[in-house]
Design an enzyme around this catalytic site. Structure first.
Site, short mmCIF file in Angstrom:
data_model
loop_
_atom_site.label_atom_id
_atom_site.label_comp_id
_atom_site.label_asym_id
_atom_site.label_seq_id
_atom_site.Cartn_x
_atom_site.Cartn_y
_atom_site.Cartn_z
CB CYS A 1 -5.88 0.84 -16.56
SG CYS A 1 -5.28 0.96 -18.26
CB SER B 1 28.05 8.67 11.78
OG SER B 1 28.04 9.45 10.60
CB ALA C 1 26.89 10.02 15.30
CG LEU D 1 21.39 13.72 -0.19
CD1 LEU D 1 20.18 14.57 0.17
CD2 LEU D 1 21.58 12.60 0.83
CG HIS E 1 -0.34 0.81 -18.88
ND1 HIS E 1 -1.56 0.99 -18.27
CD2 HIS E 1 0.28 2.02 -18.84
CE1 HIS E 1 -1.68 2.25 -17.88
NE2 HIS E 1 -0.58 2.89 -18.22
CD GLU F 1 -2.01 -4.53 -18.22
OE1 GLU F 1 -2.87 -4.40 -17.34
OE2 GLU F 1 -1.09 -3.71 -18.41
CB THR G 1 21.72 15.66 7.63
OG1 THR G 1 21.21 15.00 8.80
CG2 THR G 1 22.47 14.65 6.79
CB CYS H 1 -4.70 -2.39 -20.26
SG CYS H 1 -3.19 -1.40 -20.24
#
Length: 397
Positions: free
Chosen positions: A83, A177, A171, A213, A58, A60, A205, A92
């Site tokens: 934490c 579009s 669109a 993507l 982490h 820290e 789509t 931590c």
């Protein structure tokens, strides 16, 4: 190497540095929060760091290792309450006590039912603890808005994104579009993908655009590719689609129902696509609430919806939670009234403006190239959810 702080006397520099460090790892630590920490002694940063990916140290701990013995008597500025539990890494709070840190400024509480409570442990050991407030706390919550939502409700924080012309069209009636927005706005989309756990489209789509993507950022050699999620309740996605056969970086998950053909599901699995069986909604499609529960159980803390009119409208009308669209509006009327496609139903004439819910709490607009990026909050009586100030998306609760 140490960094000299131009101290102002109100701890502003240490807080600003911790926030800067946290921003640098957004999207790289999930499902852990993106946290930054700076250890300051006599006006000098003696150690600093940000949270590593799951299993790593982490923020820290990174700062303590950099500071070594200089951590004793130092002041820590950290963007989230340290934490207090043994998880993938030791607590931590115990490490800060052992290192002799004198003062801990933390921006916002950790709502995790197990990991939270570090402030109490520190105080019991004699460490001075200063909780955050004002802009310091608000910005820290904004950086970790997805984590703070997910850790409470165990569902991802959802952002719905679409681009439209000034007259409310996404669109033409024929579905064309490209492109409503310019290069700057499209780059911003990829920057959002780079910090998001998962990206979702509907089967419509996927069939119309055959998208990849993936995250494509010029000059970025290690982009983060979010989990690709396709809503396909009846098994329409072909095995030849790029999302299935494109050998893309990252992973693809198809959310479907028992109405889809078993052979189709088997073919997707053989191609390396993960198939999630989700209960159907009243219309026979994938139930959104059940899907969000499933994604939350997979440690998906944030979800970007990039569907067309049907997909975005589905979340906007019936999606559980408060919705704050990420909206890119082009600087001109692209099509005449009634000739384009609206986001609501995906077909037919669209209203000149999207029917945002009337209960607006915040509206933020800024330029993105020649276009307007607008983040809005809203909701209806059936859409409940808490709002984090400064949020740029809606949290689906």
């Amino acid at each position: 190497m140490t960094t000299i702080l131009m101290t102002t006397g109100d701890d502003a520099d240490g807080r600003a540095r911790a926030l800067q460090l946290a921003r640098g790892v957004v999207g790289r630590t999930s499902p852990n929060p993106a946290v930054g920490a700076a250890l300051v002694r006599d006006g000098i940063v003696v150690g600093e760091g940000a949270t590593h990916p799951p299993g790593g140290p982490h923020a820290e701990i990174v700062a303590l290792r950099a500071a070594g013995d200089r951590a004793r008597g130092a002041t820590l500025y950290v963007t989230l309450e340290p934490c207090s539990h043994h998880g993938r890494t030791p607590p931590c709070a115990d490490a800060l006590i052992a290192a002799g840190v004198a003062i801990v400024h933390y921006a916002t509480d950790d709502p995790h039912p197990v990991a939270g409570g570090g402030a109490r442990v520190l105080r019991a050991a004699g460490v001075t603890v200063v909780p955050g407030e004002g802009a310091w706390a608000e910005e820290a919550r904004r950086i970790n808005e997805a984590f703070l939502h997910w850790v409470i409700v165990r569902r991802p924080f959802v952002t719905v994104k679409w681009a439209m012309s000034l007259d409310g069209k996404i669109a033409t009636r024929a579905g064309e579009s490209r492109w409503i927005t310019g290069g700057a706005a499209r780059r911003r989309v990829h920057e959002v993908r780079d910090t998001t756990d998962a990206i979702l489209v509907g089967s419509g789509t996927a069939l119309a655009d055959d998208p990849a993507l993936t995250t494509r950022l010029e000059g970025r050699h290690d982009p983060h590719h979010p989990l690709r999620v396709v809503l396909d309740g009846r098994g329409r996605l072909p095995a030849t689609a790029r999302l299935v056969a494109g050998r893309l970086p990252g992973r693809t998950l198809v959310a479907t129902t028992a109405a889809s053909p078993p052979a189709w599901r088997a073919a997707l699995t053989t191609a390396g696509v993960e198939v999630a069986m989700v209960p159907p909604d009243a219309g026979g499609g994938v139930d959104l609430a059940a899907l969000l529960d499933d994604l939350g159980a997979r440690d998906i803390t944030s979800l970007l919806v990039e569907g067309g009119g049907d997909g975005c409208g589905f979340f906007r009308r019936g999606g559980p939670g408060r919705q704050v669209p990420r909206l890119r509006r082009a600087p001109r009327h692209r099509w005449r009234r009634g000739a384009g496609t609206g986001w609501r139903n995906g077909t037919g004439p669209a209203r000149q403006r999207p029917p945002f819910a009337p209960r607006r709490r915040r509206a933020r607009r800024r330029r993105c190239g020649a276009h307007l990026l607008s983040n809005k909050s809203g909701g209806t009586a059936r859409q409940s959810g808490a709002w984090y100030p400064g949020s740029g998306a809606f949290r689906a609760g």
